[in-house]
Write an enzyme that holds these catalytic residues in place. Sequence first.
Site, PDB file in Angstrom:
ATOM      1  N   ARG A   1       0.981  -1.121  -0.085  1.00 45.31           N
ATOM      2  CA  ARG A   1      -0.014  -0.092   0.207  1.00 45.31           C
ATOM      3  C   ARG A   1       0.912   1.262   0.112  1.00 45.31           C
ATOM      4  NH1 ARG A   1      -2.568  -3.462   3.022  1.00 45.31           N
ATOM      5  NH2 ARG A   1      -1.715  -3.055   5.082  1.00 45.31           N
TER       6      ARG A   1
ATOM      7  N   GLU B   1       4.857  -9.628  16.506  1.00 47.45           N
ATOM      8  CA  GLU B   1       4.321 -10.148  17.781  1.00 47.45           C
ATOM      9  C   GLU B   1       4.617 -11.576  18.101  1.00 47.45           C
ATOM     10  OE1 GLU B   1       0.231  -9.224  17.868  1.00 47.45           O
ATOM     11  OE2 GLU B   1      -0.054  -9.727  20.202  1.00 47.45           O
TER      12      GLU B   1
HETATM   13  P1  AMP Z   1       4.247  -2.040  12.038  1.00 46.34           P
HETATM   14  O1  AMP Z   1       5.417  -2.840  11.326  1.00 46.34           O
HETATM   15  O2  AMP Z   1       3.640  -2.644  13.000  1.00 46.34           O
HETATM   16  O3  AMP Z   1       4.251  -0.579  12.189  1.00 46.34           O
HETATM   17  O4  AMP Z   1       2.943  -2.475  10.863  1.00 46.34           O
HETATM   18  C1  AMP Z   1       2.974  -1.751   9.696  1.00 46.34           C
HETATM   19  C2  AMP Z   1       2.739  -2.351   8.599  1.00 46.34           C
HETATM   20  O5  AMP Z   1       1.462  -3.301   8.875  1.00 46.34           O
HETATM   21  C3  AMP Z   1       2.117  -1.438   7.419  1.00 46.34           C
HETATM   22  O6  AMP Z   1       2.494  -1.828   6.373  1.00 46.34           O
HETATM   23  C4  AMP Z   1       0.736  -1.464   7.437  1.00 46.34           C
HETATM   24  O7  AMP Z   1      -0.104  -1.547   6.323  1.00 46.34           O
HETATM   25  C5  AMP Z   1       0.177  -2.816   8.158  1.00 46.34           C
HETATM   26  N1  AMP Z   1      -0.573  -2.669   9.163  1.00 46.34           N
HETATM   27  C6  AMP Z   1      -0.511  -3.084  10.579  1.00 46.34           C
HETATM   28  N2  AMP Z   1      -1.435  -2.702  11.155  1.00 46.34           N
HETATM   29  C7  AMP Z   1      -2.460  -2.281  10.472  1.00 46.34           C
HETATM   30  C8  AMP Z   1      -4.010  -2.144  10.415  1.00 46.34           C
HETATM   31  N3  AMP Z   1      -4.700  -2.203  11.717  1.00 46.34           N
HETATM   32  N4  AMP Z   1      -4.733  -1.824   9.480  1.00 46.34           N
HETATM   33  C9  AMP Z   1      -4.232  -1.876   8.109  1.00 46.34           C
HETATM   34  N5  AMP Z   1      -2.629  -2.122   8.156  1.00 46.34           N
HETATM   35  C10 AMP Z   1      -2.104  -2.414   9.104  1.00 46.34           C
END
Ligand code: AMP
Length: 173
Positions: free
Chosen positions: A58, A95
Amino acid sequence: MELRSLIRDVPNFPKQGIIFKDITTLLKNPIGLNQAVEELLNFLHNKHITKVAGIESRGFILGGIVAQKLGAGFVPIRKPGKLPAECISESYSLEYGTDKIEIHKDAIQKGDKVLLHDDLLATGGTMEAACKLVERLGGEVAQISFLIELSFLNGREKLRNYDVRSIIQYDSE
Ligand code: AMP
């Protein structure tokens, strides 16, 4: 326009307990799409960005548009096995377990000023790994931008050494 009203919450996707922030409802709205791009561009005064690196998948959409508007190049950062030429990779923890992202070795030149972009900041693990990829290739992370920031997960803390911007913040689930 209130961009937040164009984000759709999808409960229990892709698994139980996750509230997925669906940006397709914003992207399909011409006014919303234009405003999101303008707001991302407004974050970027005097940054002299030479490359925009978007994170699969995305992050490619708005990242690509912003790159074109800036007159910069676009670089994809992808899941393992997707990029065809020689890559470097970085692992990061989830996680449960770990994940990995990759970038082409020749995607960034020493001295490139890079805007890193993704749709959403959650824990920050993905973006932290992306920063390491860019820096290992000699690029400077000039700014990091997101459409959405889940502030209650404190992902910003992992990115505290960088200029981090987001258009829409959520303080709670
Ligand atoms: P993080 O590494 O935990 O910051 O996760 C970010 C990545 O996971 C991004 O590429 C987001 O597109 C996806 N992501 C994590 N949580 C969500 C959510 N609640 N809704 C949509 N995409 C998410």
